[in-house]
Write an enzyme that holds these catalytic residues in place. Structure first.
Site, PDB file in Angstrom:
ATOM      1  N   HIS A   1      21.322  20.343   0.539  1.00 51.14           N
ATOM      2  CA  HIS A   1      21.343  19.770   1.987  1.00 51.14           C
ATOM      3  C   HIS A   1      20.456  18.600   2.162  1.00 51.14           C
ATOM      4  O   HIS A   1      19.476  18.733   1.582  1.00 51.14           O
ATOM      5  CB  HIS A   1      21.008  21.090   3.143  1.00 51.14           C
ATOM      6  CG  HIS A   1      21.027  20.658   4.587  1.00 51.14           C
ATOM      7  ND1 HIS A   1      20.164  20.174   5.160  1.00 51.14           N
ATOM      8  CD2 HIS A   1      22.119  21.064   5.335  1.00 51.14           C
ATOM      9  CE1 HIS A   1      20.590  20.015   6.378  1.00 51.14           C
ATOM     10  NE2 HIS A   1      21.562  20.469   6.638  1.00 51.14           N
TER      11      HIS A   1
ATOM     12  N   GLU B   1      18.262  17.851   4.280  1.00 54.53           N
ATOM     13  CA  GLU B   1      16.859  18.085   4.814  1.00 54.53           C
ATOM     14  C   GLU B   1      16.120  18.686   3.701  1.00 54.53           C
ATOM     15  O   GLU B   1      14.957  18.298   3.546  1.00 54.53           O
ATOM     16  CB  GLU B   1      17.084  19.071   5.913  1.00 54.53           C
ATOM     17  CG  GLU B   1      15.465  19.431   6.519  1.00 54.53           C
ATOM     18  CD  GLU B   1      15.653  20.359   7.610  1.00 54.53           C
ATOM     19  OE1 GLU B   1      16.647  20.705   8.242  1.00 54.53           O
ATOM     20  OE2 GLU B   1      14.595  21.097   7.731  1.00 54.53           O
TER      21      GLU B   1
ATOM     22  N   SER C   1      24.774  22.863   9.031  1.00 50.40           N
ATOM     23  CA  SER C   1      24.064  24.192   8.580  1.00 50.40           C
ATOM     24  C   SER C   1      23.840  25.105   9.710  1.00 50.40           C
ATOM     25  O   SER C   1      24.164  26.350   9.537  1.00 50.40           O
ATOM     26  CB  SER C   1      22.583  23.880   8.124  1.00 50.40           C
ATOM     27  OG  SER C   1      21.977  25.004   7.666  1.00 50.40           O
TER      28      SER C   1
END
Ligand code: SF4
Length: 423
Positions: A239, A241, A338
């Site tokens: 991901h 992030e 997410s």
């Protein structure tokens, strides 16, 4: 449902085998003019999932055709509590496979006709960080004109991305795709220091749309790492992030995704371990991982305040308030979102099956058959109008009673970056 077929000639045709035109109206000589129906969205979506190339739009029938012409399949119906509708789909001459699929989907839709209750989870849809990131791109486009480059998707929603693309945003995966000196916006998910340095080296004019709550986690990562800790980051591999946050202290940070990962951890000093989390995790699952970390490392240091953000927490709480009373939960959100994925998982853990949909066309009519009560929510990156569209489409299948269950009011707003405000 009454169905009929007739050969038609039309300026919009011909069609090739494997292609279906879903008509949302008929113009011309043919007397079959019919009201636009949200149900045609479901017809389109289901035919696409079955592998057909689907076109849509008004059908301008010029005359009734002969046996060698395309075939118009019509279905007239009046679902309980809804107005009369006519669905229309045209298949190529002799394309029996497509014709059979259209008939089958008509049947599936009819089986889904019933009055329903929709339990709307609140809060849902856009959070303050997503609102801010989209506004940043919009303002930069308005001030500088296109193209405005954006690293990765500004937020994880395909409708948002397409809408900004139409207005001149150019989404890139790699900074090398951006011309030197151009304007570049960093997405809401944040970037690593390495990416920032790359942008400086390319002399890009950077505007940072990283959510302030992600920035807070980055600052904590630096603080813990400077303290000499091994920083355990609870998140999902790959991901954006996660990649951005791990990049703050790559030599001091380690990713765990599950309780099993905690058992396998090797750290330099068990007394110097801290943890942080991705902002969009499931609250209950993360608590289990933190408990496992605390058991292994009793001196574990926690972030000063919860990393899972208010928007993620609130959307999960709101879903809890509707999932148990629903036969089916629909989560509006993209597959790479997410927090939307976590909502689907949460509903499943609550015992109610859930479907993630990018928009109403992705609703599987077969799932609606037994669903008298539909729970409806949307991830933090999904536009609210897509939720309204879902309600409209469900209302085409029978009378809908909407009940909203609000667990908390959100009044969070993040200031825009100075570089954008000043323009
Ligand atoms: S989900 Fe949370 S962390 Fe992500 S953009 Fe929204 S407010 Fe920020």
């Amino acid at each position: 449902m009454q169905t009929e077929t007739l050969a038609v000639r039309s300026v919009d045709l011909p069609l090739v085998s494997g292609e279906v035109m879903v008509a949302d109206g008929i113009e011309g000589e043919d007397p079959q003019g019919f009201p636009r129906s949200g149900t045609s969205l479901l017809l389109r979506g289901e035919l696409r999932r079955r592998g057909f190339h689907v076109r849509s739009g008004p059908l301008r029938a010029t005359s009734t055709g002969t046996s060698g012409d395309p075939v118009l399949h019509l279905a007239r119906c009046t679902p309980p509590g809804a107005g009369e509708q006519v669905l229309g789909a045209v298949t190529a001459p002799g394309d029996e496979k497509a014709a059979a699929a259209v008939r089958d989907v008509f049947g599936q839709l009819e089986a889904a006709f019933r009055p329903r209750t929709v339990l709307l989870a609140s809060p849902r849809s856009f959070c303050a960080g997503v609102d801010r990131a989209i506004e940043i791109v919009e303002r930069v486009l308005a001030d500088r004109g296109s193209p405005v480059y954006v690293r990765k998707q500004i937020v994880h929603n395909i409708h948002v991305v397409r809408s900004l693309e139409r207005r001149g945003a150019v989404f890139v995966d790699d900074l090398d795709e951006v011309p030197a000196g151009a304007t570049l916006v960093f997405s809401a998910h944040g970037v690593s220091p390495e990416v920032r340095e790359h942008a400086v080296a390319r002399r890009l004019d950077v505007i940072d749309a990283t959510c302030p709550l992600v920035t807070k986690v980055h600052a904590e990562a630096r603080r813990f790492a400077q303290h000499g800790d091994t920083v355990v980051f609870i998140g999902h591999a790959g991901h954006e992030e996660t990649e951005g946050t791990l990049g703050e202290a790559p030599d001091n940070m380690v990713l765990v995704e599950s309780v099993a990962d905690v058992a396998a951890l090797r750290v330099a000093d068990p007394d110097r371990v801290s943890y942080l989390t991705q902002t969009t995790l499931a609250v209950d699952e993360t608590a289990g991982i933190v408990a496992a970390l605390t058991e292994r490392f009793p001196a574990l240091r926690a972030p000063r305040s919860e990393d899972i953000c208010y928007a993620t927490t609130n959307r999960q709480e709101a879903l809890r308030a509707v999932a148990a009373d629903s036969d089916l939960v629909l989560v509006v959100g993209s597959v790479n979102s997410s927090n939307s994925q976590r909502l689907v998982e949460l509903s499943t853990r609550q015992g109610t099956s859930a479907q993630l949909i990018d928009d109403a066309s992705e609703i599987d009519p077969a799932h609606l058959r037994e669903a008298a009560v539909v729970g409806l929510t949307a991830g933090a990156s999904a536009p609210p109008e897509l939720v309204e569209e879902v309600v409209d489409v469900l209302a085409g299948l029978g009378a809908v009673t909407v009940k909203e269950r609000e667990v908390i009011q959100e009044n969070v707003h993040f200031a825009l970056p100075r570089a954008v405000r000043a323009r």
